[in-house]
Design a protein around this motif. Sequence first.
Motif, PDB file in Angstrom:
ATOM      1  N   HIS A   1      17.584 -39.295 -22.243  1.00 22.09           N
ATOM      2  CA  HIS A   1      17.570 -40.087 -23.388  1.00 22.09           C
ATOM      3  C   HIS A   1      17.644 -39.096 -24.615  1.00 22.09           C
ATOM      4  CE1 HIS A   1      15.302 -43.675 -21.364  1.00 22.09           C
ATOM      5  NE2 HIS A   1      16.732 -43.889 -21.089  1.00 22.09           N
ATOM      6  N   VAL A   2      16.888 -38.271 -24.626  1.00 25.69           N
ATOM      7  CA  VAL A   2      17.146 -37.027 -25.764  1.00 25.69           C
ATOM      8  C   VAL A   2      18.534 -36.661 -26.052  1.00 25.69           C
ATOM      9  CG1 VAL A   2      16.602 -34.914 -27.116  1.00 25.69           C
ATOM     10  CG2 VAL A   2      14.768 -36.610 -26.001  1.00 25.69           C
ATOM     11  N   LEU A   3      19.081 -36.347 -24.923  1.00 29.01           N
ATOM     12  CA  LEU A   3      20.491 -35.966 -24.746  1.00 29.01           C
ATOM     13  C   LEU A   3      21.542 -36.749 -25.167  1.00 29.01           C
ATOM     14  CD1 LEU A   3      20.496 -33.693 -21.621  1.00 29.01           C
ATOM     15  CD2 LEU A   3      20.446 -32.613 -24.011  1.00 29.01           C
ATOM     16  N   MET A   4      21.296 -37.983 -24.624  1.00 28.66           N
ATOM     17  CA  MET A   4      22.150 -38.990 -25.154  1.00 28.66           C
ATOM     18  C   MET A   4      22.186 -39.725 -26.476  1.00 28.66           C
ATOM     19  SD  MET A   4      22.293 -42.713 -25.629  1.00 28.66           S
ATOM     20  CE  MET A   4      20.922 -43.413 -25.212  1.00 28.66           C
ATOM     21  N   LEU A   5      20.598 -39.509 -26.968  1.00 30.42           N
ATOM     22  CA  LEU A   5      20.586 -39.763 -28.516  1.00 30.42           C
ATOM     23  C   LEU A   5      21.163 -38.777 -29.395  1.00 30.42           C
ATOM     24  CD1 LEU A   5      17.066 -41.165 -28.085  1.00 30.42           C
ATOM     25  CD2 LEU A   5      18.900 -42.703 -28.946  1.00 30.42           C
TER      26      LEU A   5
ATOM     27  N   GLU B   1      23.804 -37.009 -28.911  1.00 26.33           N
ATOM     28  CA  GLU B   1      25.115 -37.154 -28.682  1.00 26.33           C
ATOM     29  C   GLU B   1      25.725 -38.415 -29.549  1.00 26.33           C
ATOM     30  OE1 GLU B   1      28.934 -37.048 -25.593  1.00 26.33           O
ATOM     31  OE2 GLU B   1      26.797 -36.401 -24.910  1.00 26.33           O
ATOM     32  N   ASN B   2      25.134 -39.439 -29.181  1.00 26.24           N
ATOM     33  CA  ASN B   2      25.671 -40.678 -29.591  1.00 26.24           C
ATOM     34  C   ASN B   2      25.034 -41.387 -30.872  1.00 26.24           C
ATOM     35  OD1 ASN B   2      27.683 -41.494 -27.436  1.00 26.24           O
ATOM     36  ND2 ASN B   2      25.769 -40.922 -26.122  1.00 26.24           N
TER      37      ASN B   2
END
Length: 239
Positions: free
Chosen positions: A68-72, A74-75
């Motif tokens: 979730h941290v990586l997705m947030l 990036e997006n």
Amino acid sequence: MEFGLWEKYYKEILDDFGFSRSGDEESAKLLDEILSTEGCLTLNDLAEIVGFSDKFIVFGAGPSLKNHVLMLKENYDLKDYVLVAADGATTALIEEKISPDVVCTDLDGNIDDILLANLRGANIAIHAHGDNIDKVASLSSFFNNVIGTTQAQPMGNLYNFGGFTDGDRALFLAVALGASEITLAGMDFGDKVTKYSRPNMDVKVGDADEFKRKKLMYAERFTNWIIENESVDVINLIE
């Protein structure tokens, strides 16, 4: 959540876990004394600091946290959100060079990372309960920009916004700070525990013991209470 309502849940928790109310009150009294000496934030102080947005992201320490941290990262434009880390979740943010705005902690996460987050500007909500009185005594004075919380009757400098675990207490704090939208990251409410939550674990993810599973059930229960009773949109990335 007003204390009169919270106290009904609190008494249930005390009975369910065999916790001592006097222990909670002793720890709260100690934290209040420390904050009276060292200085602390009021809720209004903290609301002013994070008043740049009414959109919050609350990070729990569940198995989905890292993804979730990586997705947030990036997006999402994270500058548009107030970032609130629940205790050990702070480590996952630090690993990605993200500084939370607030850390909610009962001081059993990675203290070095919470101190680093504090140094980088995070405000620290320190929670006092009967099982962490030694940590309250030895660690509280090292932090700046602290707001104090208790799960017992609020006293002196300490607040009780509701909530039991670091994660759901972070949600109640976000509501108290005027959140209109809360995105949940790493809030799995399952039967697994991570090294972010238990830094002394030998593995990254393991089975939660009965005590932890029961705590997660309460965390989910109080999260659902917020969804059903507060005027805030809650978006759980796990769904």
